[in-house]
Design a protein around this motif. Sequence first.
Motif, PDB file in Angstrom:
ATOM      1  N   TYR A 119       0.827  -1.212   0.000  1.00  0.00           N
ATOM      2  CA  TYR A 119       0.000   0.000   0.000  1.00  0.00           C
ATOM      3  C   TYR A 119       0.859   1.258   0.000  1.00  0.00           C
ATOM      4  CZ  TYR A 119       1.382   0.632   4.849  1.00  0.00           C
ATOM      5  OH  TYR A 119       2.137   0.813   5.977  1.00  0.00           O
ATOM      6  N   THR A 120       0.260   2.326  -0.494  1.00  0.00           N
ATOM      7  CA  THR A 120       0.796   3.674  -0.343  1.00  0.00           C
ATOM      8  C   THR A 120      -0.363   4.578   0.036  1.00  0.00           C
ATOM      9  OG1 THR A 120       2.570   3.340  -1.958  1.00  0.00           O
ATOM     10  CG2 THR A 120       1.915   5.619  -1.512  1.00  0.00           C
ATOM     11  N   GLY A 121      -0.220   5.284   1.152  1.00  0.00           N
ATOM     12  CA  GLY A 121      -1.297   6.141   1.654  1.00  0.00           C
ATOM     13  C   GLY A 121      -0.997   7.608   1.432  1.00  0.00           C
ATOM     14  N   LYS A 122      -2.018   8.348   0.996  1.00  0.00           N
ATOM     15  CA  LYS A 122      -1.858   9.776   0.695  1.00  0.00           C
ATOM     16  C   LYS A 122      -2.991  10.581   1.316  1.00  0.00           C
ATOM     17  CE  LYS A 122      -1.975   8.799  -3.714  1.00  0.00           C
ATOM     18  NZ  LYS A 122      -1.986   8.926  -5.186  1.00  0.00           N
ATOM     19  N   ASN A 123      -2.710  11.844   1.583  1.00  0.00           N
ATOM     20  CA  ASN A 123      -3.756  12.796   1.925  1.00  0.00           C
ATOM     21  C   ASN A 123      -4.363  13.353   0.639  1.00  0.00           C
ATOM     22  OD1 ASN A 123      -3.411  12.776   4.842  1.00  0.00           O
ATOM     23  ND2 ASN A 123      -1.474  13.845   4.470  1.00  0.00           N
ATOM     24  N   LEU A 124      -5.387  14.184   0.794  1.00  0.00           N
ATOM     25  CA  LEU A 124      -6.050  14.727  -0.394  1.00  0.00           C
ATOM     26  C   LEU A 124      -5.185  15.734  -1.156  1.00  0.00           C
ATOM     27  CD1 LEU A 124      -9.724  15.189   0.879  1.00  0.00           C
ATOM     28  CD2 LEU A 124      -8.799  13.392  -0.601  1.00  0.00           C
ATOM     29  N   ASP A 125      -4.066  16.148  -0.552  1.00  0.00           N
ATOM     30  CA  ASP A 125      -3.125  17.005  -1.289  1.00  0.00           C
ATOM     31  C   ASP A 125      -2.070  16.174  -2.028  1.00  0.00           C
ATOM     32  OD1 ASP A 125      -1.617  16.065   0.796  1.00  0.00           O
ATOM     33  OD2 ASP A 125      -1.123  18.030   1.635  1.00  0.00           O
ATOM     34  N   ASP A 126      -2.296  14.834  -2.077  1.00  0.00           N
ATOM     35  CA  ASP A 126      -1.399  13.884  -2.747  1.00  0.00           C
ATOM     36  C   ASP A 126      -0.065  13.701  -2.037  1.00  0.00           C
ATOM     37  OD1 ASP A 126      -2.722  12.588  -4.826  1.00  0.00           O
ATOM     38  OD2 ASP A 126      -2.510  14.292  -6.179  1.00  0.00           O
ATOM     39  N   LYS A 127       0.040  14.198  -0.805  1.00  0.00           N
ATOM     40  CA  LYS A 127       1.260  14.002  -0.033  1.00  0.00           C
ATOM     41  C   LYS A 127       1.225  12.612   0.599  1.00  0.00           C
ATOM     42  CE  LYS A 127       4.144  15.989   3.601  1.00  0.00           C
ATOM     43  NZ  LYS A 127       4.289  17.093   4.590  1.00  0.00           N
ATOM     44  N   VAL A 128       2.248  11.819   0.309  1.00  0.00           N
ATOM     45  CA  VAL A 128       2.334  10.455   0.850  1.00  0.00           C
ATOM     46  C   VAL A 128       2.710  10.513   2.323  1.00  0.00           C
ATOM     47  CG1 VAL A 128       3.581   8.259   0.714  1.00  0.00           C
ATOM     48  CG2 VAL A 128       2.936   9.461  -1.383  1.00  0.00           C
ATOM     49  N   PHE A 129       1.936   9.827   3.165  1.00  0.00           N
ATOM     50  CA  PHE A 129       2.258   9.800   4.595  1.00  0.00           C
ATOM     51  C   PHE A 129       2.763   8.442   5.058  1.00  0.00           C
ATOM     52  CE2 PHE A 129      -2.343   8.963   4.316  1.00  0.00           C
ATOM     53  CZ  PHE A 129      -2.437   7.757   4.993  1.00  0.00           C
ATOM     54  N   ASP A 130       2.574   7.399   4.232  1.00  0.00           N
ATOM     55  CA  ASP A 130       3.055   6.079   4.625  1.00  0.00           C
ATOM     56  C   ASP A 130       3.065   5.160   3.400  1.00  0.00           C
ATOM     57  OD1 ASP A 130       3.957   3.994   6.198  1.00  0.00           O
ATOM     58  OD2 ASP A 130       1.978   3.454   6.955  1.00  0.00           O
ATOM     59  N   SER A 131       4.025   4.238   3.375  1.00  0.00           N
ATOM     60  CA  SER A 131       4.074   3.247   2.303  1.00  0.00           C
ATOM     61  C   SER A 131       4.957   2.086   2.735  1.00  0.00           C
ATOM     62  CB  SER A 131       4.626   3.853   1.009  1.00  0.00           C
ATOM     63  OG  SER A 131       4.666   2.872  -0.016  1.00  0.00           O
ATOM     64  N   ASP A 132       4.562   0.876   2.336  1.00  0.00           N
ATOM     65  CA  ASP A 132       5.421  -0.282   2.570  1.00  0.00           C
ATOM     66  C   ASP A 132       6.175  -0.648   1.293  1.00  0.00           C
ATOM     67  OD1 ASP A 132       3.372  -1.406   1.032  1.00  0.00           O
ATOM     68  OD2 ASP A 132       3.550  -3.349   2.038  1.00  0.00           O
ATOM     69  N   ILE A 133       6.100   0.232   0.292  1.00  0.00           N
ATOM     70  CA  ILE A 133       6.809   0.032  -0.976  1.00  0.00           C
ATOM     71  C   ILE A 133       8.011   0.971  -0.993  1.00  0.00           C
ATOM     72  CG2 ILE A 133       6.628   0.147  -3.486  1.00  0.00           C
ATOM     73  CD1 ILE A 133       3.560  -0.235  -3.101  1.00  0.00           C
ATOM     74  N   GLU A 134       9.197   0.414  -1.032  1.00  0.00           N
ATOM     75  CA  GLU A 134      10.413   1.214  -0.868  1.00  0.00           C
ATOM     76  C   GLU A 134      10.523   2.337  -1.901  1.00  0.00           C
ATOM     77  OE1 GLU A 134      15.188   0.553  -0.025  1.00  0.00           O
ATOM     78  OE2 GLU A 134      13.952  -1.115  -0.765  1.00  0.00           O
ATOM     79  N   ALA A 135      10.218   2.044  -3.155  1.00  0.00           N
ATOM     80  CA  ALA A 135      10.336   3.058  -4.206  1.00  0.00           C
ATOM     81  C   ALA A 135       9.392   4.227  -3.953  1.00  0.00           C
ATOM     82  CB  ALA A 135      10.053   2.435  -5.572  1.00  0.00           C
ATOM     83  N   ASP A 136       8.164   3.923  -3.531  1.00  0.00           N
ATOM     84  CA  ASP A 136       7.195   4.991  -3.246  1.00  0.00           C
ATOM     85  C   ASP A 136       7.630   5.816  -2.041  1.00  0.00           C
ATOM     86  OD1 ASP A 136       5.772   3.975  -5.333  1.00  0.00           O
ATOM     87  OD2 ASP A 136       4.016   3.358  -4.167  1.00  0.00           O
ATOM     88  N   ALA A 137       8.136   5.137  -1.015  1.00  0.00           N
ATOM     89  CA  ALA A 137       8.572   5.837   0.189  1.00  0.00           C
ATOM     90  C   ALA A 137       9.727   6.787  -0.104  1.00  0.00           C
ATOM     91  CB  ALA A 137       8.958   4.837   1.266  1.00  0.00           C
ATOM     92  N   LYS A 138      10.691   6.302  -0.887  1.00  0.00           N
ATOM     93  CA  LYS A 138      11.851   7.138  -1.216  1.00  0.00           C
ATOM     94  C   LYS A 138      11.461   8.293  -2.123  1.00  0.00           C
ATOM     95  CE  LYS A 138      15.549   3.780  -0.501  1.00  0.00           C
ATOM     96  NZ  LYS A 138      16.663   3.011  -1.109  1.00  0.00           N
TER      97      LYS A 138
END
Length: 316
Positions: free
Chosen positions: A194-213
């Motif tokens: 998963y990758t979690g975002k707020n409504l401003d598209d800012k990522v606040f959490d992810s278990d996918i390394e590429a998305d997190a970085k």
Amino acid sequence: MMKYILSILTLMIAIGASAQTDMQHTPKGALYKVFTNSTNARVKDGDIITFQYIQKTDKDSVLYSTYVSGQPGRAQIHPSQNVGDMMEIFPLLTVNDSALVKLPTDSIFKGHEDQRPPFFPKGSNLNFTIKILKAQTVDEFKADLVQAEITGSAKYIADHKLNLQTTPSGLKYVITQASTKPKPVKGDTVYVNYTGKNLDDKVFDSDIEADAKAAGLQQPGRTYEPLQFVIGAGGIIAGWDEGMQLLNEGSKAIFVIPSKLAYGEPGYNGIPPFSTLVFNIELVKVVHAKHVAAAPAKKPAAKKHVYKKKATTTKN
């Protein structure tokens, strides 16, 4: 020319001294000056205020500005506990009022001088220029947040051109990669990327390394692997518990989860209150629990009378 420059400097010093003497004192030692004279009702105890502010040192170095950050300050009015909380100042103001506030750093850092930064020497002030934007009751404030969530969610969906389905609970979702494998049910264990975002598209959490970085998340020591949990065990937000049961193993989806199915009014770990959350989901694996089939109902047996044997006593 030198005489003219000296005259200007003298005038500036005089103006500065006048501004300082024009300021009033609060009982705890703050200095303040209100620049406006609004006829609106003053801020009162219990109100939640929204305000802009610029924070400076005595040398006019800007430490923080809500105008720059784009996030106004908020505070609920209550009796003042110390000079630094500015609760002596806010009740003196009304909506649209602006004021200059000087807080003595000797009071702010009293008892913990080791935390005093070098740009706040003894005798200096922490200076605020503030402007009150709103003063609301708690109910009015919550109603605004609820409406802002509804408006923000609708805008996000329209801007991203998402064709979503909506469940009776309010969960919105679209399956972006279909699968014909079985769906999980309550009690099953699922493994989810998963990758979690707020409504401003800012990522606040992810278990996918590429998305997190890519999002610049700082997650030292984290192992990037699918999240494992049991559906219906209560260890996950309601929107996920419901949403996972809509997906087949191996499928991908986008969830738009309203706050009532996420972290609600309190918010959580940096997620603000009443926040709709967006998740890119991949249901990697399902481990099905052993579900025991319910035994068929038995036909009631004919009612029998049961007699107890009468107890006897033995005489010696």
